[in-house]
Design an enzyme around this catalytic site. Structure first.
Site, PDB file in Angstrom:
ATOM      1  N   ALA A   6       0.837  -1.209   0.000  1.00  0.00           N
ATOM      2  CA  ALA A   6       0.000   0.000   0.000  1.00  0.00           C
ATOM      3  C   ALA A   6       0.869   1.255   0.000  1.00  0.00           C
ATOM      4  CB  ALA A   6      -0.919  -0.013   1.220  1.00  0.00           C
ATOM      5  N   GLY A  41       2.241   2.628  -2.842  1.00  0.00           N
ATOM      6  CA  GLY A  41       2.258   3.318  -4.142  1.00  0.00           C
ATOM      7  C   GLY A  41       1.423   4.587  -4.155  1.00  0.00           C
ATOM      8  N   ARG A  80      -2.710   7.089 -11.396  1.00  0.00           N
ATOM      9  CA  ARG A  80      -3.832   7.265 -12.324  1.00  0.00           C
ATOM     10  C   ARG A  80      -5.083   7.813 -11.641  1.00  0.00           C
ATOM     11  NH1 ARG A  80      -3.312   1.310 -14.580  1.00  0.00           N
ATOM     12  NH2 ARG A  80      -2.084   1.133 -12.673  1.00  0.00           N
ATOM     13  N   GLY A 138       8.723   0.297  -7.037  1.00  0.00           N
ATOM     14  CA  GLY A 138       8.001  -0.820  -7.663  1.00  0.00           C
ATOM     15  C   GLY A 138       7.584  -1.887  -6.660  1.00  0.00           C
ATOM     16  N   LYS A 196     -29.237  19.674  18.812  1.00  0.00           N
ATOM     17  CA  LYS A 196     -27.813  19.369  19.004  1.00  0.00           C
ATOM     18  C   LYS A 196     -27.594  19.022  20.460  1.00  0.00           C
ATOM     19  CE  LYS A 196     -24.745  21.439  20.622  1.00  0.00           C
ATOM     20  NZ  LYS A 196     -23.818  22.354  21.263  1.00  0.00           N
ATOM     21  N   ASN A 248     -44.133  20.044  25.416  1.00  0.00           N
ATOM     22  CA  ASN A 248     -44.453  20.507  24.069  1.00  0.00           C
ATOM     23  C   ASN A 248     -43.751  21.843  23.831  1.00  0.00           C
ATOM     24  OD1 ASN A 248     -46.458  20.045  21.663  1.00  0.00           O
ATOM     25  ND2 ASN A 248     -46.465  22.225  22.128  1.00  0.00           N
ATOM     26  N   ALA A 297     -43.913  26.458  18.221  1.00  0.00           N
ATOM     27  CA  ALA A 297     -43.172  26.788  17.003  1.00  0.00           C
ATOM     28  C   ALA A 297     -42.237  27.965  17.212  1.00  0.00           C
ATOM     29  CB  ALA A 297     -44.158  27.117  15.886  1.00  0.00           C
TER      30      ALA A 297
HETATM   31  C1  UD1 Z   1       0.185  -4.585 -10.644  1.00  0.00           C
HETATM   32  C2  UD1 Z   1       0.973  -5.709 -11.308  1.00  0.00           C
HETATM   33  C3  UD1 Z   1       0.206  -6.218 -12.505  1.00  0.00           C
HETATM   34  C4  UD1 Z   1      -1.181  -6.639 -12.092  1.00  0.00           C
HETATM   35  C5  UD1 Z   1      -1.920  -5.519 -11.357  1.00  0.00           C
HETATM   36  C6  UD1 Z   1      -3.209  -6.009 -10.766  1.00  0.00           C
HETATM   37  C7  UD1 Z   1       3.275  -5.053 -10.901  1.00  0.00           C
HETATM   38  C8  UD1 Z   1       4.529  -4.529 -11.487  1.00  0.00           C
HETATM   39  N1  UD1 Z   1       2.247  -5.185 -11.733  1.00  0.00           N
HETATM   40  O1  UD1 Z   1       0.141  -3.521 -11.562  1.00  0.00           O
HETATM   41  O2  UD1 Z   1       0.894  -7.312 -13.084  1.00  0.00           O
HETATM   42  O3  UD1 Z   1      -1.937  -7.033 -13.236  1.00  0.00           O
HETATM   43  O4  UD1 Z   1      -1.104  -5.040 -10.269  1.00  0.00           O
HETATM   44  O5  UD1 Z   1      -3.935  -4.922 -10.258  1.00  0.00           O
HETATM   45  O6  UD1 Z   1       3.250  -5.413  -9.746  1.00  0.00           O
HETATM   46  N2  UD1 Z   1       2.981  -0.484  -4.495  1.00  0.00           N
HETATM   47  C9  UD1 Z   1       3.888  -0.373  -3.460  1.00  0.00           C
HETATM   48  N3  UD1 Z   1       5.128   0.095  -3.742  1.00  0.00           N
HETATM   49  C10 UD1 Z   1       5.523   0.440  -4.995  1.00  0.00           C
HETATM   50  C11 UD1 Z   1       4.595   0.306  -6.043  1.00  0.00           C
HETATM   51  C12 UD1 Z   1       3.325  -0.149  -5.757  1.00  0.00           C
HETATM   52  O7  UD1 Z   1       3.580  -0.663  -2.308  1.00  0.00           O
HETATM   53  O8  UD1 Z   1       6.677   0.847  -5.160  1.00  0.00           O
HETATM   54  C13 UD1 Z   1       1.628  -0.982  -4.191  1.00  0.00           C
HETATM   55  C14 UD1 Z   1       0.520  -0.045  -4.563  1.00  0.00           C
HETATM   56  O9  UD1 Z   1       0.185   0.802  -3.481  1.00  0.00           O
HETATM   57  C15 UD1 Z   1      -0.637  -0.977  -4.933  1.00  0.00           C
HETATM   58  C16 UD1 Z   1       0.063  -2.254  -5.370  1.00  0.00           C
HETATM   59  O10 UD1 Z   1       1.400  -2.142  -4.950  1.00  0.00           O
HETATM   60  O11 UD1 Z   1      -1.473  -1.287  -3.829  1.00  0.00           O
HETATM   61  C17 UD1 Z   1       0.014  -2.419  -6.879  1.00  0.00           C
HETATM   62  O12 UD1 Z   1       0.516  -1.253  -7.469  1.00  0.00           O
HETATM   63  P1  UD1 Z   1      -0.153  -0.657  -8.773  1.00  0.00           P
HETATM   64  O13 UD1 Z   1       0.594   0.545  -9.158  1.00  0.00           O
HETATM   65  O14 UD1 Z   1      -1.618  -0.581  -8.629  1.00  0.00           O
HETATM   66  O15 UD1 Z   1       0.245  -1.821  -9.794  1.00  0.00           O
HETATM   67  P2  UD1 Z   1      -0.353  -2.005 -11.213  1.00  0.00           P
HETATM   68  O16 UD1 Z   1       0.330  -1.110 -12.147  1.00  0.00           O
HETATM   69  O17 UD1 Z   1      -1.819  -1.985 -11.162  1.00  0.00           O
HETATM   70 CA    CA Z   2      -3.405  -2.006  -9.691  1.00  0.00          CA
END
Ligand code: UD1
Ligand code: CA
Length: 458
Positions: free
Chosen positions: A12, A14, A18, A82, A352, A378, A381
Site C-alpha cells: 500500500a 504506491g 492514475r 516498484g 444538538k 411541548n 413553534a
Molecule cells: C500490478 C501488477 C500487474 C497486475 C496488477 C493487478 C506489478 C509490477 N504489476 O500492476 O501485473 O496485473 O497489479 O492490479 O506489480 N505499491 C507499493 N510500492 C511500490 C509500487 C506499488 O507498495 O513501489 C503498491 C501499490 O500501493 C498498490 C500495489 O502495490 O497497492 C500495486 O501497485 P499498482 O501501481 O496498482 O500496480 P499495477 O500497475 O496496477
Molecule cells: Ca493495480
C-alpha cells in the site's frame, strides 16, 4: 517458525498515479470506507496475526488509518521503486514465515473464502509460488499472464508487445510464496523495463528459470478487479452498493428502488425496515425492526429503535432515536442527541446534544441545543434555546409536561420546572418554578383610532 506459518504482506505504498488525487489510492473510499479497509477485514478473518501493511507515499495518513487495526504491523517503503522493491525492503519482516501471501492494496472485493481456498490450494499443490489470475475483456493496464512451454510468466501492459496485449488472462496482484523460494530470487530483480521499476511479477519468471514450481489459478473477475482510475472507483462503489443492498433485501429489508439507496458496509438493518428512494445510511448506523426511513434521509452513526418513522429529508448524525420516535420532514438531528420513546422532532427543527424525553414534541421551526427535555413536554413553534454567548455553551432544562409557548427564547443556563409554561413570545432569562407561567414580553397596548387618524393627515 514452523514452515506452515503464514505471513501476509499488503502493498500500500504506491501513489496510485492514475487516480490523480492527493490522498493515496488505498485510502480512497468505497462507499464510506477506505478501499484498504475491505481487504484488511477479509485478510484478518483468515489470518488474525502475522499481517503487515507496507506504506510509503503519504504513509503517515495510511499509518494513522491503520491505528484502527492494532494487530497489523506497519512497514515502510521510503522510496517507491516498484512492487518488487516493496517486497525486497520488507524482507527482514517476512523471512520469519514459512509462507508469504502478498496482496496489492487495491483488491476491495476479495472475499475471505477466496483467499482461504487460494492459500489452501497453494499448500496442497506443494508449489513454490501461486498466483491468482482472471480473464477479462478489459485487460488494459494489467500484467498479462503468458503460459508457455517454460511455464508461467507475466509481462506488464507497458512492456507487452501488441500480440501479448491481446491476451485476456491477467495477473490479479495476489500471490503466495514459499518464503525460502522467494528469498532465493527476490534479490535478482532488475528494473530494465518500460517503467524503470522493480516488478514483483518478474519473480515468477525467475522462479521458473530456477526450476521452482509456479502455479497460476484462474478465478472470477468480480472479486479481483483492481481500482486504478476514478471511473473504476465509481464502478466499484456502485457494485459494492448493489451487493450490500441486495444482501439486506435478502434479510428482509424493503427497498423501493435498490438503485437509489446507499448503505455503507458497517451499517446494520433489521428485517421489515423500509428504505425509501434517496436514503443514505452510513457509518455504524443501526435501524431497528419496522422502522421507515423516508425519502432523502441521511443517517450517519444513527441508532434507530423499532418502529421509528423518519418521514422525509431527515439528517441524523451520531444520535439515537428510541422505539416509536418520529422525525421530519426536514429535521436535522445532530451529534449527541436522543429522542426517547415516542418523541417527535418535526418540520425545520434542529437538535444538538439534546435529549427529548419520552413523548415530548418539538413540532416546528425550533433549535434545541445542549438541552434536556423531560417527558410529554411541548415546544411551541419558533422556540430557541439561546445556548451560546459567543464563547461558551450553556444548558437548558425543560421539565416534564412543560408547555413552551411559540417563539420562546430560553437564554441558557436556564431551567423550566415540571408543569411550567411560558407565554408565547417570551424571552426567558430566569428559572421558572414548577407549575408557574412565565411571561417575559412587553405588554401590548392598543391605540384606538390610530390608523384612521394617520390616513386623515395625508
Ligand atoms: C500490478 C501488477 C500487474 C497486475 C496488477 C493487478 C506489478 C509490477 N504489476 O500492476 O501485473 O496485473 O497489479 O492490479 O506489480 N505499491 C507499493 N510500492 C511500490 C509500487 C506499488 O507498495 O513501489 C503498491 C501499490 O500501493 C498498490 C500495489 O502495490 O497497492 C500495486 O501497485 P499498482 O501501481 O496498482 O500496480 P499495477 O500497475 O496496477
Ligand atoms: Ca493495480
Amino acid at each position: 517458525m514452523p514452515d506452515s506459518a503464514l505471513g501476509v504482506l499488503v502493498l500500500a505504498a504506491g501513489k496510485g498515479t492514475r487516480m490523480k488525487t492527493v490522498l493515496p489510492k488505498v485510502l480512497l473510499p468505497i462507499l464510506d470506507k477506505p478501499m484498504l479497509g475491505y481487504l484488511l477485514k477479509a485478510v484478518l478473518e483468515i489470518v488474525p496475526s502475522g499481517v503487515a501493511v507496507l506504506v510509503g507515499h503519504q504513509g503517515e495518513h495510511v499509518r494513522d488509518y491503520l491505528r484502527a487495526f492494532p494487530s497489523v504491523k506497519v512497514l515502510w517503503q521510503k522510496e517507491q521503486l516498484g512492487t518488487g522493491h516493496a517486497v525486497q525492503v520488507s524482507r527482514e519482516w517476512w523471512s520469519r514465515f514459512g509462507q508469504l501471501l502478498v496482496l496489492n492494496g487495491d483488491l476491495p472485493f476479495l472475499s475471505p473464502d477466496a483467499l482461504k481456498s487460494f492459500v489452501e490450494e497453494h499448500r496442497s499443490a506443494g508449489v513454490d509460488c501461486s498466483l491468482l489470475s482472471f480473464v477479462t475483456d478489459r485487460p488494459d493496464g494489467y500484467g498479462r499472464v503468458l503460459r508457455g512451454p517454460e511455464g508461467v510468466s507475466i509481462v506488464e501492459h507497458k512492456d507487452a508487445s501488441p500480440q501479448q496485449r491481446l491476451i485476456q488472462e491477467v495477473n490479479a496482484g495476489c500471490y503466495v510464496f514459499t518464503t525460502e523460494a522467494l528469498l532465493r530470487v527476490i534479490g535478482r530483480l532488475e528494473n530494465h523495463n518500460a517503467q524503470g521499476e522493480y516488478y514483483l511479477p518478474d519473480v515468477v519468471g525467475l522462479m521458473n528459470a530456477e526450476g521452482l514450481k509456479v502455479h497460476a489459478s484462474i478465478a472470477g473477475e468480480d472479486e479481483l478487479l483492481g481500482v486504478n482510475t476514478q471511473a473504476e472507483l465509481a464502478e466499484m462503489t456502485r457494485r459494492m452498493r448493489d451487493a450490500l443492498v441486495q444482501s439486506w433485501m435478502a434479510k428482509g429489508v424493503r427497498v423501493l428502488d435498490p438503485s437509489a439507496v446507499w448503505v455503507g458496509p458497517d451499517a446494520k438493518l433489521a428485517p421489515d425496515v423500509c428504505l425509501m428512494p434517496g436514503v443514505q445510511v452510513w457509518g455504524e448506523s443501526v435501524v431497528g425492526k419496522d422502522s421507515t426511513v423516508g425519502p432523502y434521509c441521511i443517517l450517519r452513526n444513527a441508532v434507530l429503535g423499532q418502529g421509528v418513522n423518519l418521514t422525509a429529508y431527515v439528517i441524523v448524525e451520531d444520535s439515537q432515536l428510541r422505539d416509536g420516535a418520529k422525525a421530519g420532514p426536514f429535521a436535522y438531528i445532530r451529534e449527541g442527541s436522543l429522542l426517547d420513546e415516542g418523541a417527535f422532532a418535526g418540520k425545520f427543527v434542529e437538535l444538538k446534544k439534546t435529549h427529548v424525553g419520552r413523548g415530548s414534541k418539538v413540532p416546528h421551526l425550533s433549535y434545541m441545543g445542549d438541552a434536556v427535555l423531560g417527558e410529554d413536554a411541548n415546544i411551541g413553534a419558533g422556540s430557541v434555546t439561546c445556548n451560546y454567548d459567543g464563547k461558551n455553551k450553556f444548558p437548558t432544562k425543560i421539565g416534564d409536561r412543560c408547555f413552551v409557548g411559540s417563539d420562546t427564547m430560553m437564554v441558557a443556563p436556564v431551567t423550566l420546572g415540571d408543569d411550567s409554561a411560558t407565554a408565547a413570545g417570551s424571552t426567558i432569562t430566569a428559572d421558572v418554578p414548577e407549575g408557574a407561567l412565565a411571561v417575559g414580553r412587553a405588554r401590548q397596548r392598543n391605540i384606538e383610532g390610530w390608523v384612521r387618524a394617520k390616513k386623515r393627515q395625508r
